[in-house]
Design an enzyme around this catalytic site. Structure first.
Site, PDB file in Angstrom:
ATOM      1  N   GLY A 169      -6.062  15.045  10.423  1.00 19.14           N
ATOM      2  CA  GLY A 169      -6.846  14.351  11.437  1.00 19.14           C
ATOM      3  C   GLY A 169      -6.172  14.477  12.795  1.00 19.14           C
ATOM      4  N   GLY A 170      -6.477  13.524  13.675  1.00 15.11           N
ATOM      5  CA  GLY A 170      -5.928  13.563  15.032  1.00 15.11           C
ATOM      6  C   GLY A 170      -4.413  13.519  15.045  1.00 15.11           C
ATOM      7  N   GLY A 404      -1.127  48.969  32.279  1.00 15.83           N
ATOM      8  CA  GLY A 404      -1.106  47.532  32.560  1.00 15.83           C
ATOM      9  C   GLY A 404       0.050  46.842  31.865  1.00 15.83           C
ATOM     10  CB  ALA A 405       1.636  47.361  28.599  1.00 16.85           C
TER      11      ALA A 405
HETATM   12  C1  HXC Z   1      -2.884   3.311   4.917  1.00 18.95           C
HETATM   13  C2  HXC Z   1      -2.214   4.895   3.379  1.00 18.95           C
HETATM   14  C3  HXC Z   1      -2.765   5.917   4.174  1.00 18.95           C
HETATM   15  C4  HXC Z   1      -3.389   5.538   5.408  1.00 18.95           C
HETATM   16  C5  HXC Z   1      -1.898   6.814   2.435  1.00 18.95           C
HETATM   17  N1  HXC Z   1      -1.705   5.498   2.305  1.00 18.95           N
HETATM   18  N2  HXC Z   1      -2.569   7.087   3.564  1.00 18.95           N
HETATM   19  N3  HXC Z   1      -2.283   3.590   3.746  1.00 18.95           N
HETATM   20  N4  HXC Z   1      -3.421   4.227   5.735  1.00 18.95           N
HETATM   21  N5  HXC Z   1      -3.895   6.466   6.232  1.00 18.95           N
HETATM   22  C6  HXC Z   1      -1.018   4.810   1.222  1.00 18.95           C
HETATM   23  C7  HXC Z   1      -1.786   4.874  -0.078  1.00 18.95           C
HETATM   24  O1  HXC Z   1      -2.722   3.824  -0.143  1.00 18.95           O
HETATM   25  C8  HXC Z   1      -0.672   4.728  -1.096  1.00 18.95           C
HETATM   26  O2  HXC Z   1      -0.311   3.377  -1.174  1.00 18.95           O
HETATM   27  C9  HXC Z   1       0.484   5.431  -0.440  1.00 18.95           C
HETATM   28  O3  HXC Z   1       0.180   5.495   0.952  1.00 18.95           O
HETATM   29  C10 HXC Z   1       0.668   6.839  -0.954  1.00 18.95           C
HETATM   30  O4  HXC Z   1      -0.582   7.485  -0.907  1.00 18.95           O
HETATM   31  P1  HXC Z   1      -1.162   8.302  -2.147  1.00 18.95           P
HETATM   32  O5  HXC Z   1      -2.594   8.536  -1.876  1.00 18.95           O
HETATM   33  O6  HXC Z   1      -0.793   7.634  -3.423  1.00 18.95           O
HETATM   34  O7  HXC Z   1      -0.321   9.639  -2.037  1.00 18.95           O
HETATM   35  P2  HXC Z   1      -0.786  11.123  -2.313  1.00 18.95           P
HETATM   36  O8  HXC Z   1      -1.509  11.221  -3.598  1.00 18.95           O
HETATM   37  O9  HXC Z   1       0.421  11.959  -2.152  1.00 18.95           O
HETATM   38  O10 HXC Z   1      -1.826  11.487  -1.147  1.00 18.95           O
HETATM   39  C11 HXC Z   1      -1.407  11.513   0.171  1.00 18.95           C
HETATM   40  C12 HXC Z   1      -2.635  11.628   1.111  1.00 18.95           C
HETATM   41  C13 HXC Z   1      -3.645  10.490   0.781  1.00 18.95           C
HETATM   42  C14 HXC Z   1      -3.292  12.982   0.895  1.00 18.95           C
HETATM   43  C15 HXC Z   1      -2.102  11.546   2.524  1.00 18.95           C
HETATM   44  O11 HXC Z   1      -2.930   9.263   0.748  1.00 18.95           O
HETATM   45  C16 HXC Z   1      -4.738  10.390   1.786  1.00 18.95           C
HETATM   46  O12 HXC Z   1      -5.707  11.164   1.743  1.00 18.95           O
HETATM   47  N6  HXC Z   1      -4.610   9.414   2.693  1.00 18.95           N
HETATM   48  C17 HXC Z   1      -5.617   9.165   3.673  1.00 18.95           C
HETATM   49  C18 HXC Z   1      -5.592  10.204   4.726  1.00 18.95           C
HETATM   50  C19 HXC Z   1      -6.518   9.891   5.849  1.00 18.95           C
HETATM   51  O13 HXC Z   1      -7.740  10.022   5.741  1.00 18.95           O
HETATM   52  N7  HXC Z   1      -5.959   9.387   6.944  1.00 18.95           N
HETATM   53  C20 HXC Z   1      -6.683   9.071   8.129  1.00 18.95           C
HETATM   54  C21 HXC Z   1      -6.858  10.396   8.870  1.00 18.95           C
HETATM   55  S1  HXC Z   1      -7.705  10.143  10.328  1.00 18.95           S
HETATM   56  P3  HXC Z   1       0.282   2.741  -2.514  1.00 18.95           P
HETATM   57  O14 HXC Z   1       0.466   1.298  -2.184  1.00 18.95           O
HETATM   58  O15 HXC Z   1      -0.727   3.000  -3.565  1.00 18.95           O
HETATM   59  O16 HXC Z   1       1.567   3.431  -2.794  1.00 18.95           O
HETATM   60  C22 HXC Z   1      -6.508   9.965  11.427  1.00 18.95           C
HETATM   61  C23 HXC Z   1      -7.030   9.736  12.771  1.00 18.95           C
HETATM   62  C24 HXC Z   1      -5.928   9.838  13.763  1.00 18.95           C
HETATM   63  O17 HXC Z   1      -5.384   9.982  11.124  1.00 18.95           O
HETATM   64  C25 HXC Z   1      -6.563   9.989  15.102  1.00 18.95           C
HETATM   65  C26 HXC Z   1      -5.557  10.084  16.173  1.00 18.95           C
HETATM   66  C27 HXC Z   1      -6.234  10.364  17.479  1.00 18.95           C
END
Ligand code: HXC
Length: 510
Positions: A169-170, A404-405
């Site tokens: 994501g971002g 040019g290079a």
């Molecule tokens: C809160 C999160 C989290 C998040 C993971 N966790 N991502 N908690 N916010 N974004 C937590 C999980 O709930 C879990 O908690 C622990 O971290 C480990 O995650 P798992 O899923 O068990 O690990 P894994 O299987 O290795 O997968 C990792 C992952 C997945 C692929 C990153 O967690 C995931 O898809 N997370 C969400 C990603 C996402 O969509 N993020 C937002 C992107 S948008 P527990 O308590 O169970 O251990 C964004 C916008 C930014 O970031 C914009 C900026 C301008």
């Protein structure tokens, strides 16, 4: 008193455990180190000073008020690498998946600001699930504060990002705003939209590794500057890179002890360029033979391999390298090579690192794909970067410098301070055959006349001497004495000062 000390000890121990042993074990099972283990390897022993160990998030939604882990998913502070100071942050995947909350972002912003204030680089070890989902827009605001600081710090202190887990994501934009991105193979990935969204929106089926793994970003997208096999190798190489970099934009190119004679003669260079001008040779050999102790840190070694970029040292001082590579596409410039080299030149200029340019280029790569891909704009980036760079610039033409290079590759006319050529140099608008085909089209049916025209063109232009007669080449040098000549040139240019017209900033052809 002993109670309070006991309490401090206990609180510190709790914070150091991050998300707990179960999650630490899960991290290790993936072949990854924890945030603290990574920092321990990155920094000199006992040099790490931690900040904000007890910071907690302020979220009260989705039951978050009941879940507080001290440090809030990122370890921050400063330490030294081989005795030189650096600020650091390392996201802790064991705490809420390293996700970025409002307070997590504030911790990163604090070290970014301190890095700028104290003139030291900042290294970010990224391992995060992105925006803390429970915090919504507060997390997005936090990200954007980090981005703004990345932009402020750009050109002020070197910024290095190492991607050691997810970056989606971002969240990818903070690393993308820094000077260098390195990735760990098989355990890190970066993308704006993940495989699931792609499947729904574009019907493309792709794994996370294919979409945004280290191979993709070092060979296809050029988002990343290098990839390493595991956390330990990545950290060791970051320490190696750090030693080449200045601490800030006023500190000057670093100098360290060296064990190589400045006037070392290398007779093997006299035969590096083959007699047949159409045969390639490996430009790495020249770079390594002139560098102190043969040490070359290459940037983007797997992308646009027709140009080499990186750092060497001469008499202990860091020098930026840009060199055509005749082994790939005969060393032609194309869009990718131009972008890659332009970025490197601008980094070096921003941080006062002198530039050494090694030229063997038959021209820009022809073709519709290049023209449709905007090679005009991309080539202009490199032209602009060399032309605006005010650091000492030394250029050596080893063989071809055509068309040019020639104009792009740091010639005298773009402010080259010392422009040398080997006797094998050929400085011309184009090769003799191409020139004859245009100038003597009517004689093309006559093999004898054509051969005579080619020989005439070669005699007139395919040497360094016409350019030397015009003063565009300062001296034709012996290949064997290249190291001696360039170390003397850079020593002379040490105190170079150049005034340029006032402007807010130029308009690089982006
Ligand atoms: C809160 C999160 C989290 C998040 C993971 N966790 N991502 N908690 N916010 N974004 C937590 C999980 O709930 C879990 O908690 C622990 O971290 C480990 O995650 P798992 O899923 O068990 O690990 P894994 O299987 O290795 O997968 C990792 C992952 C997945 C692929 C990153 O967690 C995931 O898809 N997370 C969400 C990603 C996402 O969509 N993020 C937002 C992107 S948008 P527990 O308590 O169970 O251990 C964004 C916008 C930014 O970031 C914009 C900026 C301008």
């Amino acid at each position: 008193m002993s109670d309070i000390l006991e309490q401090l000890y206990e609180r510190r121990e709790k914070a150091r455990k991050g998300g707990g042993q179960r999650r630490i074990d899960a991290q290790h099972a993936k072949g990854k180190l924890t945030a603290r283990e990574r920092l321990e390897l990155l920094l000199d022993p006992d040099s790490f000073e931690e900040f904000d160990m007890f910071v907690k998030h302020r979220s009260v939604d989705f039951g978050m008020e009941k879940t507080h882990i001290p440090g809030d998913g990122v370890v921050t502070g400063w330490g030294t690498i081989n005795g030189r100071k650096t600020f650091v942050f390392a996201q802790d995947f064991t705490v809420f998946g390293g996700s970025l909350s409002e307070t997590h972002a504030k911790k990163i912003c604090k070290v970014q600001e301190m890095a700028m204030m104290h003139g030291a680089p900042i290294i970010g070890l990224n391992d995060s699930g992105g925006a803390r989902i429970q915090e919504g827009v507060a997390s997005l605001a936090g990200y954007t504060d980090v981005f703004q600081n990345n932009i402020k710090a750009s050109g002020v202190v070197p910024q290095i990002s190492v991607i050691m887990g997810p970056s989606a994501g971002g969240a990818v934009y903070s690393p993308a705003l820094t000077d260098f991105i390195f990735m760990v193979r098989d355990s890190s990935y970066m993308f704006l939209t993940g495989p699931d969204v792609l499947k729904t929106v574009t019907n493309e089926i792709v794994t996370a590794e294919e979409l945004g793994g280290a191979k993709t970003h070092t060979t296809k997208s050029s988002v990343a500057d290098g990839a390493f096999d595991n956390d330990m190798e990545a950290i060791a190489e970051i320490r190696r890179l750090f030693d080449f970099l200045p601490l800030n934009n006023r500190a000057g190119s670093p100098k360290r002890p060296f064990f190589d004679k400045h006037d070392r003669i290398d007779t093997s260079l006299d035969t590096l360029v083959p007699d047949n001008p159409n045969l390639p040779y490996d430009m790495h050999e020249l770079v390594e033979k002139i560098a102190d102790e043969g040490d070359f840190f290459e940037i983007q070694s797997d992308f646009a391999k027709n140009i080499l970029c990186g750092f060497i040292r001469l008499e202990g001082q860091t020098i930026g390298i840009v060199a055509n590579q005749p082994m790939v596409l005969a060393g032609c410039l194309d869009s990718d090579a131009s972008r890659k080299a332009a970025r490197h030149v601008r980094f070096c200029d921003a941080f006062d690192i002198p530039l050494l340019t090694l030229v063997d280029v038959p021209g820009f790569l022809p073709g519709t794909s290049q023209e449709f891909g905007g090679v005009i704009k991309h080539g202009a980036k490199l032209l602009y970067a060399f032309g605006e760079a005010t650091v000492p610039k030394v250029t050596i033409i080893t063989r071809k410098a055509y068309g040019g290079a020639y104009c792009v590759m740091a010639p005298k006319h773009l402010g080259g301070d010392m422009n040398y050529a080997w006797p094998s140099a050929q400085i011309a608008v184009m090769g003799a055959k191409g020139a004859t085909e245009i100038l003597h089209r009517k004689d093309l049916g006559d093999a004898e006349k054509t051969a005579a025209h080619i020989a005439d063109y070669e005699a007139r232009f395919l040497s360094p001497f016409r350019a030397a007669e015009l003063g565009y080449i300062d001296e034709v040098i012996q290949p064997r004495s290249t190291r001696k000549r360039i170390t003397r040139a850079f020593a002379l240019l040490k105190d170079k000062e150049l005034q340029t017209p006032w402007k807010k900033h130029g308009n690089l052809p982006l």
